[in-house]
Design a protein around this motif. Sequence first.
Motif, PDB file in Angstrom:
ATOM      1  N   PHE C 161       0.802  -1.226   0.000  1.00 21.55           N
ATOM      2  CA  PHE C 161       0.000   0.000   0.000  1.00 21.55           C
ATOM      3  C   PHE C 161       0.834   1.276   0.000  1.00 21.55           C
ATOM      4  CE2 PHE C 161      -2.438  -3.351   2.144  1.00 21.55           C
ATOM      5  CZ  PHE C 161      -3.472  -3.452   1.221  1.00 21.55           C
ATOM      6  N   GLU C 162       2.124   1.174   0.361  1.00 24.39           N
ATOM      7  CA  GLU C 162       2.931   2.389   0.448  1.00 24.39           C
ATOM      8  C   GLU C 162       3.290   2.908  -0.940  1.00 24.39           C
ATOM      9  OE1 GLU C 162       3.766   4.768   1.897  1.00 24.39           O
ATOM     10  OE2 GLU C 162       3.912   4.455   4.060  1.00 24.39           O
ATOM     11  N   ASN C 163       3.468   4.203  -1.029  1.00 20.61           N
ATOM     12  CA  ASN C 163       3.827   4.829  -2.302  1.00 20.61           C
ATOM     13  C   ASN C 163       5.228   4.429  -2.758  1.00 20.61           C
ATOM     14  OD1 ASN C 163       1.459   6.181  -2.504  1.00 20.61           O
ATOM     15  ND2 ASN C 163       2.210   8.020  -1.474  1.00 20.61           N
ATOM     16  N   GLY C 164       5.415   4.488  -4.080  1.00 23.60           N
ATOM     17  CA  GLY C 164       6.763   4.387  -4.627  1.00 23.60           C
ATOM     18  C   GLY C 164       7.274   2.979  -4.824  1.00 23.60           C
ATOM     19  N   GLN C 165       6.557   1.975  -4.324  1.00 31.41           N
ATOM     20  CA  GLN C 165       7.082   0.625  -4.350  1.00 31.41           C
ATOM     21  C   GLN C 165       7.126   0.031  -5.759  1.00 31.41           C
ATOM     22  OE1 GLN C 165       8.371  -0.603  -1.726  1.00 31.41           O
ATOM     23  NE2 GLN C 165       8.795  -2.682  -2.402  1.00 31.41           N
ATOM     24  N   THR C 166       6.184   0.434  -6.621  1.00 38.17           N
ATOM     25  CA  THR C 166       6.142  -0.153  -7.970  1.00 38.17           C
ATOM     26  C   THR C 166       7.437   0.104  -8.723  1.00 38.17           C
ATOM     27  OG1 THR C 166       3.773   0.271  -7.938  1.00 38.17           O
ATOM     28  CG2 THR C 166       4.749  -0.278 -10.056  1.00 38.17           C
ATOM     29  N   ILE C 167       7.907   1.353  -8.667  1.00 37.86           N
ATOM     30  CA  ILE C 167       9.151   1.691  -9.354  1.00 37.86           C
ATOM     31  C   ILE C 167      10.306   0.874  -8.782  1.00 37.86           C
ATOM     32  CG2 ILE C 167      10.736   3.572  -9.865  1.00 37.86           C
ATOM     33  CD1 ILE C 167       8.231   4.104 -11.182  1.00 37.86           C
ATOM     34  N   TRP C 168      10.288   0.742  -7.456  1.00 35.41           N
ATOM     35  CA  TRP C 168      11.344  -0.029  -6.798  1.00 35.41           C
ATOM     36  C   TRP C 168      11.385  -1.445  -7.348  1.00 35.41           C
ATOM     37  CZ3 TRP C 168      11.881  -4.369  -3.651  1.00 35.41           C
ATOM     38  CH2 TRP C 168      13.029  -4.434  -2.862  1.00 35.41           C
ATOM     39  N   LEU C 169      10.193  -2.068  -7.481  1.00 36.93           N
ATOM     40  CA  LEU C 169      10.129  -3.452  -7.960  1.00 36.93           C
ATOM     41  C   LEU C 169      10.624  -3.565  -9.391  1.00 36.93           C
ATOM     42  CD1 LEU C 169       6.688  -4.382  -6.411  1.00 36.93           C
ATOM     43  CD2 LEU C 169       8.853  -5.436  -5.841  1.00 36.93           C
ATOM     44  N   ILE C 170      10.218  -2.618 -10.233  1.00 37.24           N
ATOM     45  CA  ILE C 170      10.648  -2.668 -11.639  1.00 37.24           C
ATOM     46  C   ILE C 170      12.164  -2.543 -11.712  1.00 37.24           C
ATOM     47  CG2 ILE C 170      10.530  -1.466 -13.843  1.00 37.24           C
ATOM     48  CD1 ILE C 170       7.624  -0.747 -13.081  1.00 37.24           C
ATOM     49  N   SER C 171      12.683  -1.602 -10.939  1.00 33.38           N
ATOM     50  CA  SER C 171      14.130  -1.420 -10.930  1.00 33.38           C
ATOM     51  C   SER C 171      14.832  -2.685 -10.448  1.00 33.38           C
ATOM     52  CB  SER C 171      14.480  -0.240 -10.038  1.00 33.38           C
ATOM     53  OG  SER C 171      15.839  -0.248  -9.741  1.00 33.38           O
ATOM     54  N   MET C 172      14.271  -3.317  -9.406  1.00 33.57           N
ATOM     55  CA  MET C 172      14.904  -4.525  -8.882  1.00 33.57           C
ATOM     56  C   MET C 172      14.950  -5.624  -9.935  1.00 33.57           C
ATOM     57  SD  MET C 172      16.151  -4.211  -5.974  1.00 33.57           S
ATOM     58  CE  MET C 172      16.486  -5.912  -5.586  1.00 33.57           C
ATOM     59  N   ILE C 173      13.909  -5.708 -10.772  1.00 39.68           N
ATOM     60  CA  ILE C 173      13.913  -6.769 -11.785  1.00 39.68           C
ATOM     61  C   ILE C 173      15.087  -6.560 -12.748  1.00 39.68           C
ATOM     62  CG2 ILE C 173      12.608  -7.666 -13.761  1.00 39.68           C
ATOM     63  CD1 ILE C 173      10.102  -7.421 -11.987  1.00 39.68           C
ATOM     64  N   PHE C 174      15.351  -5.297 -13.102  1.00 34.35           N
ATOM     65  CA  PHE C 174      16.530  -5.023 -13.946  1.00 34.35           C
ATOM     66  C   PHE C 174      17.820  -5.394 -13.225  1.00 34.35           C
ATOM     67  CE2 PHE C 174      13.641  -2.413 -16.428  1.00 34.35           C
ATOM     68  CZ  PHE C 174      14.121  -2.598 -17.699  1.00 34.35           C
ATOM     69  N   LEU C 175      17.920  -5.005 -11.956  1.00 36.22           N
ATOM     70  CA  LEU C 175      19.163  -5.255 -11.220  1.00 36.22           C
ATOM     71  C   LEU C 175      19.405  -6.752 -11.056  1.00 36.22           C
ATOM     72  CD1 LEU C 175      18.904  -2.491  -8.486  1.00 36.22           C
ATOM     73  CD2 LEU C 175      20.267  -2.492 -10.558  1.00 36.22           C
ATOM     74  N   ILE C 176      18.319  -7.506 -10.785  1.00 32.63           N
ATOM     75  CA  ILE C 176      18.464  -8.950 -10.618  1.00 32.63           C
ATOM     76  C   ILE C 176      18.923  -9.567 -11.937  1.00 32.63           C
ATOM     77  CG2 ILE C 176      17.208 -11.086 -10.191  1.00 32.63           C
ATOM     78  CD1 ILE C 176      15.407  -9.443  -8.278  1.00 32.63           C
ATOM     79  N   THR C 177      18.287  -9.145 -13.042  1.00 24.81           N
ATOM     80  CA  THR C 177      18.691  -9.665 -14.346  1.00 24.81           C
ATOM     81  C   THR C 177      20.161  -9.396 -14.595  1.00 24.81           C
ATOM     82  OG1 THR C 177      16.478  -9.089 -15.076  1.00 24.81           O
ATOM     83  CG2 THR C 177      18.073  -9.665 -16.772  1.00 24.81           C
TER      84      THR C 177
END
Lengths: 101, 199, 573
Positions: C161-177
Motif C-alpha cells: 500500500f505504500e507509495n513508490g514501491q512499484t518503481i522499486w520493484l521494476i528497478s529490482m527486476i533489472f538489477l536482478i537480471t
Amino acid sequence: MSTEHSKESIQEHIRVYIMVFGALAVLTVITVLASFLNVSTSEAIFLALIIASVKASLVAGYFMHLISEKSIIISILLLTVFFFFVMIFLPLISYTDHANI
Amino acid sequence: MEVPYIVKEREDTGLINSKLGIWIFLASEIMLFGGLFSAYIFLRLAAPPGDFDYWASKLSVPMATVNTMILISSSVSMVMAWASLKLNDFSKYKMYMGITLLCSAIFLVIKYFEYTGKFHHGIYPSSSTFMAIYFTLTGLHGLHILGGIAVMLYFYLPISHGLWREQPEHFSNRVEALGLYWHFVDLVWIFLFPVLYLL
Amino acid sequence: MSSNSHSNDHHDENFIQKYIFSVDHKVIGIQYGITSLLFLLFGFSLMAIMRWQLAYPDTVIPIVGFLFGESGTLASEQYNSLGAMHGTIMIFLGIVPLAVGAFGNYLVPLQIGAVDMAFPKLNAASYWSYFVGGVIMISSFFMPEGAARSGWTSYPPLSIFENGQTIWLISMIFLITSSLLGSMNIIVTIVQLRVPGLTWMRLPLFVWAQFVTSFLLVLAFPPLEAAAVLQLMDRVAGTSFFLPSGLVMSGEIVDVAGSGSPLLWQHLFWFLAHPEVYVLILPALGIVGEILANNTRKPIWGFKSIIYSMVFLGFCSFIVWAHHMFLTGMGQAMSAFFQTTTMIISIPSVIILTSYFLSLWGGSIRFNTPMLFALAFLPMFGIGGLTGLPLGLAASDIYLHDTYYVIGHFHYVVAPGTIFALFAGIYYWFPKITGKKMNEMLGKLHFWPSLIFMNGIFMPMFIQGLAGVSRRLADGGVSYAHASGVLHLNEFMTTSAFLLGIAQIPFIINIIMSLFSGEKAGRNPWNATTVEWAAPSPPLPHVNFDSDIVVHHSSYEYSNPDAKKDFILQTEK
C-alpha cells in the motif's frame, strides 16, 4: 559429445526421439484420464506428480541429452535441484510448524 | 584474439562455453519457477479448504491438453531440427524449425483464447489467489514462449544463415542451446499442466 | 600469438565502441566501478541526511534542506524513503556491483589468464541492465509518489500500500537480471577459460570467492525475482499473494480476495537475502586474502581449508535464512533447526578469519595502504561476525530484533568490513588498471580517519540497541521514554558520520591525482605472484597479455627458500 556424432548415431538418436514423443503423448493422456479417477486429493497429487516427473525425466534425459551429459553440468544441476527442494519444503515445514503453535 | 572453446570443447571439462552457459541459465530458471511453485504450494495450504479446487474447476482441461500436446510436438521438432543440422540437411532443418515456430504460435493463440474466455466471464487475477497464481505462472511461462519465438525466428530467417555457411558447427551449437532452452520451457509446462488444471 | 593481427581488427574502433558500448571486460569492469562508486557516495549522502535528523530531530537540514519542502525539515515519510533507498542503493547498486561487477569483471579473466570473459556481449548487457535499473531507482525520487519507503526488505502488507514501491520493484527486476547475467558469465569463464596449468587448487582465493559468489547469485536471486513479480502483481493487478483475509487498514477491511500470506514474502525474500550477505562478504574475503599474502611475503596459512570453508559457507548460506524470522511466530522445531544451521555457518567464517590472522604470524609485513585496509578488515569483520551470534539464537534475538544492535551488527560486516576490503582492492589493483601508483601519504590520510570514524558511527549503535532503541524511529528515539539514557550518543554518531564523509576527500583526490601524475608502475609493482601481474599495466585492450602464458606454480609462492627472489610469479618456469 556434439562433434563426435556420426551419421548412424544421429539416426539412432532420431529413433529414440520418436519413441520418447510417443511416450510423452501417452503419458499426457494418462494424466488427464487419471484426474477423473475417484481417489483422494493426496493420492491424486501423488499420481499426477509421479507422471509429470516421468515425463520431465524423459524430456531432460533424451531431448536435452542429460543421460550422456558431462559431469560438471550434472553436478551443477544436482546442486540446483537440492536447493530447489530446500526452497519448496523448508518454508512449508516452517509454515505447518507455525500452525501448530 | 578470440575467446576459446566456442566451437571446440575444452579438454578437461569436455564442454563448449555456450552449453555450460545455457545450463547455468536454466539452473537459475529452475529456481525462478521453483520460487513460484513454492508460492503455489504455500498459498494452497494457507487457503480455505476447497478454494483452490473450486477455482481450478473453472479452467478448461481440453484446451490445456491440446496445448500440452502441441508443446511436446514443438519440442520434438526442435530436437529434430538440431539432428537435421548434424546430418547436414539444411532444408529439413528449415522444415522442422518452421514446425516448431508454428506450434509455439498455436500454443500462444490457444492461451490467448483461454485468457480472454476467463476475462469474458469476469475472472481476473484479482478474483482469487488461485487465479492470481494461475495467471502469474502461465503468464511468465507465456513470456518465455515469446522469448523463444523471437530467437527461433532469428535462426529461421536468412539473416542467421551466413553463420551456417561459414561455421556450420558454431551454428548448430547455437541451435542446440536454443533447443535446451525450449525443452526447458516444455518441461515447465509439463508440471504446470497437472498442478494448475488437474489438481 | 595473434595479437598483431588482432590489434589490426580493433584499431578502427571509435570512441563510443571503445569506451561506452565496449565488450572488453576491462572497460566494463571500470564502468561498473565508476558507476557503483558514485552510487556508494549517493547512498552515503542519504545516510548523512538521516543521521542529521536522528541527532537534531526536526531542525532544518543544512545545505540540502530545500529539497525536502518549504520547512527544510525531514518528514517521517521522507525519513522512511531515505532509509529504504539507502539500504537498496548501498547493497544492490553499490557494493554488489563493485565487488562482483567491477572487481569480478576486471580481475577474474586476468587472474585466470583469459583474453576476456566467456560471453563479452552478455557482459555488456549485464552492465547496461544494471545502469538502467539504477536510473529507474534514482528516478523514483522525482516521481509524484516519491521513492519507496517500505525498507529495503519491502515487507508486505505495508509495501503493497505504500507509495513508490512499484518503481522499486521494476528497478529490482533489472538489477536482478543484471546480476544473473554477470554471474553466469563469471562461472563459465572460471570453468572454461583457465590457462593451461591453472588447476582448481592453483586458483587464487579471489577467483574462488567470485566462483562461490556467482553460484549464490545464480541460485538465490531468481526466487527474489519471482517474489518481486508476485508483489508487482499485488500492486498492479490487485491480487493478494501477500495479503491475508480480513486485513484491516485505517479501520476498514481491505477489499481484496485475501487468503494470501505476508510470511510467503519473508521466506522468498530471505531465501535470497541471506545468501546475499555472503555475496557481500566473500569477494571481500578474497581480496583480503590476496593482499595479506602479498604484504606478509608468505603463503596464506591454511589455503585449502579457506577454499573449502568458502564453498561450505556458500552451501550453508541457503539453509539459514529463517533466523531473520524468529519473531514471526515460528514453532520451536523450526527455530531449533535454523538456530543450529546458523551456529554451524559461523564455523567456516571463523576458520577463514583464523587462517588470515595466522597468516600474519612470522611474516615480514609491509604496511602500505592496501595492507592497512586489509588488516583493519580482520577485526572489523570479526566484530561484525561475533555480534551476529546473539542474533542467531532465538532467545536473545527476541530482545535484540529490530533494534540498533542489528544495524550495528550488519554495518560492521559490510561497512568497515566489505567496504574496507574494497578500498584495499582499489589501492592494490589501481597500478594494474591505470599503470600508475596511488599516493601512499594520501592513502594513509584516507585510512586512519576512516577507521576511527567508522567505529565512531557503529560502536555506539550496540549500546543504543542493547538499551532497546528501535531502528525505525524517525526522531532518533525522542518519543521513546526508555531511550533517554542513550540518546546523547546520536550526536556523536552523526558527527562521526560527517567526519567520515570528509575523510573520503583524500581518496577522491588521490584517484584523480594519481591518474594524471602518479608514479609509473611497472608490470608487477607489489612483487606479487598471481597471473594478472604478468600482463602489462594496463593490460592490452581485448587480449590482456602480450605473450602466451602457462601456469607452473600455486598462487602464493612467496619466500620460497629455493628461489632467488622472495616471490615466484605463477607464470614463471
